[in-house]
Design a protein around this motif. Structure first.
Motif, PDB file in Angstrom:
ATOM      1  N   GLY A   1       9.440  18.382  12.646  1.00 52.35           N
ATOM      2  CA  GLY A   1      10.670  18.375  13.434  1.00 52.35           C
ATOM      3  C   GLY A   1      11.892  18.758  12.617  1.00 52.35           C
ATOM      4  N   GLN A   2      12.803  19.451  13.273  1.00 51.88           N
ATOM      5  CA  GLN A   2      14.033  19.875  12.616  1.00 51.88           C
ATOM      6  C   GLN A   2      14.768  18.653  12.086  1.00 51.88           C
ATOM      7  OE1 GLN A   2      16.587  22.252  15.069  1.00 51.88           O
ATOM      8  NE2 GLN A   2      17.990  22.688  13.411  1.00 51.88           N
ATOM      9  N   GLY A   3      15.214  18.737  10.839  1.00 48.81           N
ATOM     10  CA  GLY A   3      15.908  17.641  10.209  1.00 48.81           C
ATOM     11  C   GLY A   3      14.999  16.765   9.368  1.00 48.81           C
ATOM     12  N   VAL A   4      13.715  16.758   9.662  1.00 48.25           N
ATOM     13  CA  VAL A   4      12.754  15.996   8.865  1.00 48.25           C
ATOM     14  C   VAL A   4      12.025  16.970   7.945  1.00 48.25           C
ATOM     15  CG1 VAL A   4      10.850  14.345   8.876  1.00 48.25           C
ATOM     16  CG2 VAL A   4      12.497  14.363  10.764  1.00 48.25           C
ATOM     17  N   GLU A   5      11.254  17.864   8.523  1.00 50.48           N
ATOM     18  CA  GLU A   5      10.628  19.001   7.839  1.00 50.48           C
ATOM     19  C   GLU A   5       9.995  18.661   6.495  1.00 50.48           C
ATOM     20  OE1 GLU A   5      13.156  22.648   8.433  1.00 50.48           O
ATOM     21  OE2 GLU A   5      14.522  21.071   9.163  1.00 50.48           O
ATOM     22  N   ARG A   6       9.006  17.775   6.552  1.00 49.52           N
ATOM     23  CA  ARG A   6       8.266  17.431   5.341  1.00 49.52           C
ATOM     24  C   ARG A   6       6.809  17.152   5.673  1.00 49.52           C
ATOM     25  NH1 ARG A   6      12.342  12.441   4.251  1.00 49.52           N
ATOM     26  NH2 ARG A   6      13.660  13.757   5.477  1.00 49.52           N
TER      27      ARG A   6
ATOM     28  N   ALA B   1      -6.166  14.676   3.593  1.00 50.92           N
ATOM     29  CA  ALA B   1      -5.548  14.653   4.920  1.00 50.92           C
ATOM     30  C   ALA B   1      -4.070  14.955   4.759  1.00 50.92           C
ATOM     31  CB  ALA B   1      -5.741  13.286   5.566  1.00 50.92           C
ATOM     32  N   ARG B   2      -3.453  15.338   5.859  1.00 50.27           N
ATOM     33  CA  ARG B   2      -2.011  15.580   5.813  1.00 50.27           C
ATOM     34  C   ARG B   2      -1.404  15.299   7.166  1.00 50.27           C
ATOM     35  NH1 ARG B   2      -0.475  21.745   5.222  1.00 50.27           N
ATOM     36  NH2 ARG B   2       1.096  21.145   6.666  1.00 50.27           N
ATOM     37  N   ILE B   3      -0.166  14.889   7.118  1.00 47.63           N
ATOM     38  CA  ILE B   3       0.620  14.713   8.330  1.00 47.63           C
ATOM     39  C   ILE B   3       1.902  15.496   8.133  1.00 47.63           C
ATOM     40  CG2 ILE B   3       1.869  13.095   9.803  1.00 47.63           C
ATOM     41  CD1 ILE B   3      -0.314  11.060   9.258  1.00 47.63           C
ATOM     42  N   ASP B   4       2.119  16.416   9.038  1.00 49.82           N
ATOM     43  CA  ASP B   4       3.267  17.315   8.977  1.00 49.82           C
ATOM     44  C   ASP B   4       4.353  16.789   9.914  1.00 49.82           C
ATOM     45  OD1 ASP B   4       5.078  19.421   8.921  1.00 49.82           O
ATOM     46  OD2 ASP B   4       3.546  20.968   9.145  1.00 49.82           O
ATOM     47  N   PHE B   5       5.459  16.400   9.337  1.00 49.64           N
ATOM     48  CA  PHE B   5       6.651  16.014  10.099  1.00 49.64           C
ATOM     49  C   PHE B   5       7.478  17.291  10.249  1.00 49.64           C
ATOM     50  CE2 PHE B   5       5.174  12.199   8.109  1.00 49.64           C
ATOM     51  CZ  PHE B   5       5.488  11.171   8.983  1.00 49.64           C
TER      52      PHE B   5
ATOM     53  N   VAL C   1      -5.659   6.491  -3.193  1.00 50.48           N
ATOM     54  CA  VAL C   1      -5.115   7.654  -2.491  1.00 50.48           C
ATOM     55  C   VAL C   1      -3.781   7.999  -3.128  1.00 50.48           C
ATOM     56  CG1 VAL C   1      -4.249   8.549  -0.287  1.00 50.48           C
ATOM     57  CG2 VAL C   1      -6.209   6.999  -0.310  1.00 50.48           C
ATOM     58  N   THR C   2      -3.640   9.261  -3.497  1.00 46.76           N
ATOM     59  CA  THR C   2      -2.349   9.747  -3.951  1.00 46.76           C
ATOM     60  C   THR C   2      -1.686  10.420  -2.767  1.00 46.76           C
ATOM     61  OG1 THR C   2      -3.120  10.063  -6.203  1.00 46.76           O
ATOM     62  CG2 THR C   2      -1.142  11.279  -5.555  1.00 46.76           C
ATOM     63  N   MET C   3      -0.495   9.944  -2.428  1.00 49.82           N
ATOM     64  CA  MET C   3       0.283  10.529  -1.332  1.00 49.82           C
ATOM     65  C   MET C   3       1.396  11.356  -1.958  1.00 49.82           C
ATOM     66  SD  MET C   3       0.448   7.180   1.108  1.00 49.82           S
ATOM     67  CE  MET C   3       0.754   6.106  -0.293  1.00 49.82           C
ATOM     68  N   THR C   4       1.533  12.581  -1.475  1.00 51.54           N
ATOM     69  CA  THR C   4       2.549  13.482  -1.990  1.00 51.54           C
ATOM     70  C   THR C   4       3.413  13.955  -0.830  1.00 51.54           C
ATOM     71  OG1 THR C   4       1.014  14.237  -3.699  1.00 51.54           O
ATOM     72  CG2 THR C   4       2.951  15.617  -3.287  1.00 51.54           C
ATOM     73  N   CYS C   5       4.720  13.901  -1.016  1.00 49.25           N
ATOM     74  CA  CYS C   5       5.661  14.356  -0.001  1.00 49.25           C
ATOM     75  C   CYS C   5       6.310  15.656  -0.472  1.00 49.25           C
ATOM     76  CB  CYS C   5       6.738  13.291   0.238  1.00 49.25           C
ATOM     77  SG  CYS C   5       7.950  13.737   1.504  1.00 49.25           S
ATOM     78  N   THR C   6       6.176  16.692   0.343  1.00 51.52           N
ATOM     79  CA  THR C   6       6.849  17.961   0.073  1.00 51.52           C
ATOM     80  C   THR C   6       7.763  18.262   1.254  1.00 51.52           C
ATOM     81  OG1 THR C   6       4.993  19.189   1.025  1.00 51.52           O
ATOM     82  CG2 THR C   6       4.988  18.897  -1.363  1.00 51.52           C
TER      83      THR C   6
ATOM     84  N   ASP D   1      12.412  10.397  15.556  1.00 46.91           N
ATOM     85  CA  ASP D   1      12.574   9.866  16.908  1.00 46.91           C
ATOM     86  C   ASP D   1      11.211   9.683  17.567  1.00 46.91           C
ATOM     87  OD1 ASP D   1      11.715  12.336  17.981  1.00 46.91           O
ATOM     88  OD2 ASP D   1      13.742  13.028  18.337  1.00 46.91           O
ATOM     89  N   VAL D   2      11.224   9.050  18.736  1.00 45.67           N
ATOM     90  CA  VAL D   2       9.981   8.761  19.453  1.00 45.67           C
ATOM     91  C   VAL D   2       9.466   9.988  20.184  1.00 45.67           C
ATOM     92  CG1 VAL D   2       8.988   7.419  21.374  1.00 45.67           C
ATOM     93  CG2 VAL D   2      10.438   6.298  19.656  1.00 45.67           C
ATOM     94  N   SER D   3      10.340  10.694  20.884  1.00 47.10           N
ATOM     95  CA  SER D   3       9.861  11.764  21.761  1.00 47.10           C
ATOM     96  C   SER D   3       9.233  12.928  20.997  1.00 47.10           C
ATOM     97  CB  SER D   3      10.975  12.267  22.669  1.00 47.10           C
ATOM     98  OG  SER D   3      12.015  12.855  21.912  1.00 47.10           O
ATOM     99  N   TYR D   4       9.790  13.316  19.868  1.00 40.48           N
ATOM    100  CA  TYR D   4       9.278  14.486  19.172  1.00 40.48           C
ATOM    101  C   TYR D   4       8.471  14.114  17.921  1.00 40.48           C
ATOM    102  CZ  TYR D   4       8.981  19.247  17.476  1.00 40.48           C
ATOM    103  OH  TYR D   4       8.496  20.454  17.056  1.00 40.48           O
ATOM    104  N   ASP D   5       9.070  13.329  17.039  1.00 40.87           N
ATOM    105  CA  ASP D   5       8.425  13.048  15.756  1.00 40.87           C
ATOM    106  C   ASP D   5       7.205  12.142  15.901  1.00 40.87           C
ATOM    107  OD1 ASP D   5      10.320  14.578  14.132  1.00 40.87           O
ATOM    108  OD2 ASP D   5      11.745  13.008  14.682  1.00 40.87           O
TER     109      ASP D   5
END
Length: 163
Positions: free
Chosen positions: A92-97, A86-90, A108-113, A61-65
């Motif tokens: 927010g509840q329900g996304v959490e990655r 670098a990293r970007i932490d999502f 660039v290797t992008m890894t999603c955990t 969502d816009v307001s939190y994420d």
């Protein structure tokens, strides 16, 4: 190896140019200012879209994420320009990655955990450094456009004036 970015984050600015009334109580520090801006953008038809790693769209969502991503954006862009991880932490509840960006030369290797039971498929993606930097620059630019339309009093503050 892919040269285009499959993982993507985009902001669609509000369609209306009618900003809410100026808020004299806006925060001065960057993180709080971003939170204020995203709360105001959430009152418009501004959209934040994220896709990739086997899910389109992500439940953001816009307001939190969007707020959490924009808070981390300058640090991530600076790290990539320096050739650093670098990293970007999502968070927010329900996304959490977390999306980690590991630059090696011009790639660039992008890894999603995740911190949920959702398993990214694929969990990694490789793209050109130019494409990843371009995606992050476009996100910053489009966020600034959204501010220009909905929150012009925030758009005139640093670092947004540079975006």
């Amino acid at each position: 190896m892919s040269s285009s970015v499959q993982f993507r984050m985009t902001v669609s600015p509000p369609t209306s140019h009618t900003p809410p009334a100026p808020r004299p109580d806006l925060a001065e520090d960057y993180e709080s200012l971003v939170m204020d801006a995203c709360e105001l953008l959430a009152e418009t038809d501004c959209r934040f879209d994220v896709a990739g790693f086997g899910q389109n769209p992500w439940p953001v969502d816009v307001s939190y994420d969007l707020s959490s991503v924009i808070e981390q954006l300058p640090r991530a862009r600076t790290a990539l320009r320096r050739g650093e991880r670098a990293r970007i932490d999502f968070y927010g509840q329900g996304v959490e990655r977390v999306v980690t960006f590991d630059p090696v030369g011009e790639r660039v290797t992008m890894t999603c955990t995740t911190r949920t039971d959702r398993i990214p498929a694929p969990a990694t993606e490789t793209a050109s450094l130019t494409a990843v930097e371009g995606m992050l620059a476009a996100l910053a630019h489009d966020f600034r456009q959204a501010l220009d339309r909905a929150c012009p009093d925030i758009a005139t503050r640093e670092p947004f004036t540079q975006w």
